[in-house]
Design a protein around this motif. Sequence first.
Motif, PDB file in Angstrom:
ATOM      1  N   MET A   1       0.837  -1.183   0.000  1.00 15.42           N
ATOM      2  CA  MET A   1       0.000   0.000   0.000  1.00 15.42           C
ATOM      3  C   MET A   1       0.877   1.240   0.000  1.00 15.42           C
ATOM      4  N   TYR A   2       0.576   2.189  -0.869  1.00 17.53           N
ATOM      5  CA  TYR A   2       1.329   3.432  -0.980  1.00 17.53           C
ATOM      6  C   TYR A   2       0.737   4.465  -0.040  1.00 17.53           C
ATOM      7  N   LYS A   3       1.570   5.041   0.790  1.00 22.56           N
ATOM      8  CA  LYS A   3       1.111   6.087   1.691  1.00 22.56           C
ATOM      9  C   LYS A   3       1.821   7.380   1.319  1.00 22.56           C
ATOM     10  N   ALA A   4       1.067   8.336   0.823  1.00 27.44           N
ATOM     11  CA  ALA A   4       1.645   9.618   0.401  1.00 27.44           C
ATOM     12  C   ALA A   4       1.920  10.485   1.619  1.00 27.44           C
ATOM     13  N   ILE A   5       3.107  11.042   1.668  1.00 28.56           N
ATOM     14  CA  ILE A   5       3.456  11.993   2.710  1.00 28.56           C
ATOM     15  C   ILE A   5       3.351  13.378   2.099  1.00 28.56           C
ATOM     16  N   ARG A   6       2.553  14.209   2.703  1.00 32.52           N
ATOM     17  CA  ARG A   6       2.323  15.562   2.207  1.00 32.52           C
ATOM     18  C   ARG A   6       3.071  16.566   3.062  1.00 32.52           C
ATOM     19  N   LYS A   7       3.828  17.433   2.417  1.00 31.46           N
ATOM     20  CA  LYS A   7       4.456  18.543   3.117  1.00 31.46           C
ATOM     21  C   LYS A   7       3.534  19.740   2.947  1.00 31.46           C
ATOM     22  N   LEU A   8       3.137  20.342   4.067  1.00 28.75           N
ATOM     23  CA  LEU A   8       2.174  21.430   4.043  1.00 28.75           C
ATOM     24  C   LEU A   8       2.783  22.738   4.511  1.00 28.75           C
ATOM     25  N   LEU A   9       2.225  23.816   3.996  1.00 28.55           N
ATOM     26  CA  LEU A   9       2.460  25.153   4.518  1.00 28.55           C
ATOM     27  C   LEU A   9       1.133  25.598   5.103  1.00 28.55           C
ATOM     28  N   VAL A  10       1.141  25.994   6.364  1.00 25.31           N
ATOM     29  CA  VAL A  10      -0.077  26.419   7.041  1.00 25.31           C
ATOM     30  C   VAL A  10       0.107  27.855   7.506  1.00 25.31           C
ATOM     31  N   LEU A  11      -0.802  28.735   7.064  1.00 25.20           N
ATOM     32  CA  LEU A  11      -0.813  30.111   7.539  1.00 25.20           C
ATOM     33  C   LEU A  11      -1.839  30.206   8.651  1.00 25.20           C
ATOM     34  N   THR A  12      -1.454  30.818   9.760  1.00 23.53           N
ATOM     35  CA  THR A  12      -2.344  30.909  10.915  1.00 23.53           C
ATOM     36  C   THR A  12      -2.923  32.311  11.040  1.00 23.53           C
ATOM     37  N   GLY A  13      -3.928  32.439  11.864  1.00 21.27           N
ATOM     38  CA  GLY A  13      -4.600  33.712  12.061  1.00 21.27           C
ATOM     39  C   GLY A  13      -3.709  34.805  12.608  1.00 21.27           C
ATOM     40  N   ASP A  14      -2.668  34.431  13.338  1.00 29.46           N
ATOM     41  CA  ASP A  14      -1.748  35.438  13.873  1.00 29.46           C
ATOM     42  C   ASP A  14      -0.584  35.716  12.927  1.00 29.46           C
ATOM     43  N   GLY A  15      -0.655  35.203  11.691  1.00 31.73           N
ATOM     44  CA  GLY A  15       0.346  35.523  10.673  1.00 31.73           C
ATOM     45  C   GLY A  15       1.547  34.603  10.634  1.00 31.73           C
ATOM     46  N   ARG A  16       1.553  33.538  11.407  1.00 28.61           N
ATOM     47  CA  ARG A  16       2.689  32.615  11.387  1.00 28.61           C
ATOM     48  C   ARG A  16       2.609  31.726  10.158  1.00 28.61           C
ATOM     49  N   LYS A  17       3.785  31.327   9.657  1.00 30.75           N
ATOM     50  CA  LYS A  17       3.883  30.397   8.538  1.00 30.75           C
ATOM     51  C   LYS A  17       4.565  29.138   9.048  1.00 30.75           C
ATOM     52  N   LEU A  18       3.800  28.054   9.130  1.00 29.76           N
ATOM     53  CA  LEU A  18       4.305  26.792   9.654  1.00 29.76           C
ATOM     54  C   LEU A  18       4.355  25.788   8.523  1.00 29.76           C
ATOM     55  N   GLN A  19       5.411  24.977   8.516  1.00 26.28           N
ATOM     56  CA  GLN A  19       5.499  23.930   7.506  1.00 26.28           C
ATOM     57  C   GLN A  19       5.948  22.638   8.159  1.00 26.28           C
ATOM     58  N   GLY A  20       5.533  21.538   7.573  1.00 27.45           N
ATOM     59  CA  GLY A  20       5.900  20.226   8.082  1.00 27.45           C
ATOM     60  C   GLY A  20       5.131  19.149   7.343  1.00 27.45           C
ATOM     61  N   LYS A  21       5.424  17.918   7.704  1.00 29.11           N
ATOM     62  CA  LYS A  21       4.758  16.776   7.065  1.00 29.11           C
ATOM     63  C   LYS A  21       3.447  16.474   7.778  1.00 29.11           C
ATOM     64  N   LEU A  22       2.381  16.371   6.998  1.00 26.20           N
ATOM     65  CA  LEU A  22       1.062  16.091   7.538  1.00 26.20           C
ATOM     66  C   LEU A  22       1.033  14.686   8.132  1.00 26.20           C
ATOM     67  N   ARG A  23       0.657  14.590   9.380  1.00 23.35           N
ATOM     68  CA  ARG A  23       0.507  13.287  10.032  1.00 23.35           C
ATOM     69  C   ARG A  23      -0.939  12.964  10.311  1.00 23.35           C
ATOM     70  N   SER A  24      -1.743  13.980  10.625  1.00 22.09           N
ATOM     71  CA  SER A  24      -3.145  13.722  10.932  1.00 22.09           C
ATOM     72  C   SER A  24      -3.938  15.022  10.843  1.00 22.09           C
ATOM     73  N   PHE A  25      -5.245  14.878  10.639  1.00 24.25           N
ATOM     74  CA  PHE A  25      -6.162  16.010  10.681  1.00 24.25           C
ATOM     75  C   PHE A  25      -7.544  15.477  11.023  1.00 24.25           C
ATOM     76  N   ASP A  26      -8.449  16.363  11.400  1.00 24.53           N
ATOM     77  CA  ASP A  26      -9.822  15.955  11.676  1.00 24.53           C
ATOM     78  C   ASP A  26     -10.801  16.923  11.023  1.00 24.53           C
ATOM     79  N   HIS A  27     -12.083  16.691  11.271  1.00 24.49           N
ATOM     80  CA  HIS A  27     -13.111  17.490  10.609  1.00 24.49           C
ATOM     81  C   HIS A  27     -13.205  18.913  11.144  1.00 24.49           C
ATOM     82  N   TYR A  28     -12.470  19.252  12.212  1.00 22.78           N
ATOM     83  CA  TYR A  28     -12.398  20.619  12.717  1.00 22.78           C
ATOM     84  C   TYR A  28     -11.203  21.370  12.131  1.00 22.78           C
ATOM     85  N   ALA A  29     -10.461  20.721  11.245  1.00 27.68           N
ATOM     86  CA  ALA A  29      -9.244  21.258  10.633  1.00 27.68           C
ATOM     87  C   ALA A  29      -8.092  21.338  11.623  1.00 27.68           C
TER      88      ALA A  29
END
Length: 113
Positions: A1-29
């Motif tokens: 089974m192929y498991k894709a690893i996604r590298k994300l850039l996340v901009l937050t409400g306070d203006g921070r720019k965070l990046q890293g590999k996605l490990r998990s998320f839920d329906h609340y984001a």
Amino acid sequence: MYKAIRKLLVLTGDGRKLQGKLRSFDHYANIVLEGASEWVTVGDLYSDIPLGLYIIRGENVVLIGELDLDKEELPLHMIRVSAPEIERAQKAEREAADLRGSMRKRMEFLDID
């Protein structure tokens, strides 16, 4: 089974720019990033401040984008510096902004438009 690893850039409400590999998320984001770092810029200087395993609450997420794992995502004119150097640059930038604000308040009595 192929498991894709996604590298994300996340901009937050306070203006921070965070990046890293996605490990998990839920329906609340709510997002869990592995090997996360904060991308800090001051003028043409930048630094990646390592954060490790990082949880971002969904209410703080403004924008999520996928980054290419094989590609450096930086403009050519940017200069990488160490974390202490970028912190000094941030402090100097804040002090300059505070000085401009205080000078503006002192000059308000002149009523110059």
